[in-house]
Every structure is written in structure tokens, then in C-alpha cells.
Scaffold this motif. Structure first.
Motif, short mmCIF file in Angstrom:
data_model
loop_
_atom_site.label_atom_id
_atom_site.label_comp_id
_atom_site.label_asym_id
_atom_site.label_seq_id
_atom_site.Cartn_x
_atom_site.Cartn_y
_atom_site.Cartn_z
N ILE A 123 25.66 83.97 15.41
CA ILE A 123 27.03 83.52 15.13
C ILE A 123 27.88 84.71 14.71
O ILE A 123 29.00 84.90 15.18
CB ILE A 123 27.05 82.41 14.06
N ALA A 124 27.34 85.55 13.83
CA ALA A 124 28.07 86.74 13.37
C ALA A 124 28.38 87.66 14.56
O ALA A 124 29.48 88.24 14.63
CB ALA A 124 27.28 87.48 12.31
N ASN A 125 27.44 87.78 15.49
CA ASN A 125 27.65 88.61 16.67
C ASN A 125 28.79 88.05 17.52
O ASN A 125 29.65 88.80 17.99
CB ASN A 125 26.37 88.71 17.48
N LEU A 126 28.80 86.75 17.72
CA LEU A 126 29.88 86.13 18.50
C LEU A 126 31.23 86.30 17.81
O LEU A 126 32.25 86.55 18.46
CB LEU A 126 29.59 84.65 18.74
N ILE A 127 31.24 86.20 16.49
CA ILE A 127 32.50 86.38 15.76
C ILE A 127 32.98 87.82 15.88
O ILE A 127 34.18 88.08 16.03
CB ILE A 127 32.36 85.92 14.30
N GLN A 128 32.05 88.77 15.85
CA GLN A 128 32.43 90.17 16.05
C GLN A 128 33.03 90.37 17.44
O GLN A 128 34.03 91.06 17.60
CB GLN A 128 31.22 91.09 15.85
#
Length: 75
Positions: A29-34
Motif C-alpha cells: 500500500i505504501a508503495n502504491l501511495i508513493q
């Protein structure tokens, strides 16, 4: 809160490792938000919207904060 719930004898678990509906963990999820933030910085709003929609489809709400920060939570 988790500790307090356990002290009170309530069954509680830490959901930091919980998977979203399609198996996304917090790192993914953090990767997608980045990727979403990078797309916005590059003014690629179509890609940013697609990523936001992808997260929403698995129950993740993205909340924009003042100063460009982004927070998220599961629905």
C-alpha cells in the motif's frame, strides 16, 4: 489501544500485518501511495487517479493532508 484492550480482557489483535481484500500488505500500500505521489508531482493525474481507484477497490481510503502529506486507512 491494543494494549488497553488486552488489559481489559478484550480480544484484540494488531492489524499492522493484516492483508487487504486482494492481499495487499502495508508495504505494498505504501508503495502504491508513493507511486500516486510521484504521478501527481509529474502532473500525471490520470495515473494518480487510477492508483487511488485501485486502492479504493481494496478498501483503502487515501486522505490528502496539508503540505502534500498523504494518510491512508482501511474502510
Amino acid at each position: 489501544m491494543l494494549h488497553l484492550a488486552q488489559v481489559l480482557g478484550l480480544e484484540a489483535k494488531d492489524d499492522s500485518d493484516t492483508l487487504a481484500a486482494d492481499g495487499l500488505d502495508e508495504g505494498e500500500i505504501a508503495n502504491l501511495i508513493q507511486q500516486l505521489q510521484t504521478a501527481r508531482q509529474q502532473r500525471d493525474f490520470a495515473t494518480a487517479d487510477d492508483i487511488r481507484d485501485q486502492l479504493a477497490a481494496v478498501g483503502v481510503t487515501v486522505v490528502d493532508q496539508p503540505g502534500g502529506d498523504v494518510r491512508w486507512h482501511r474502510q
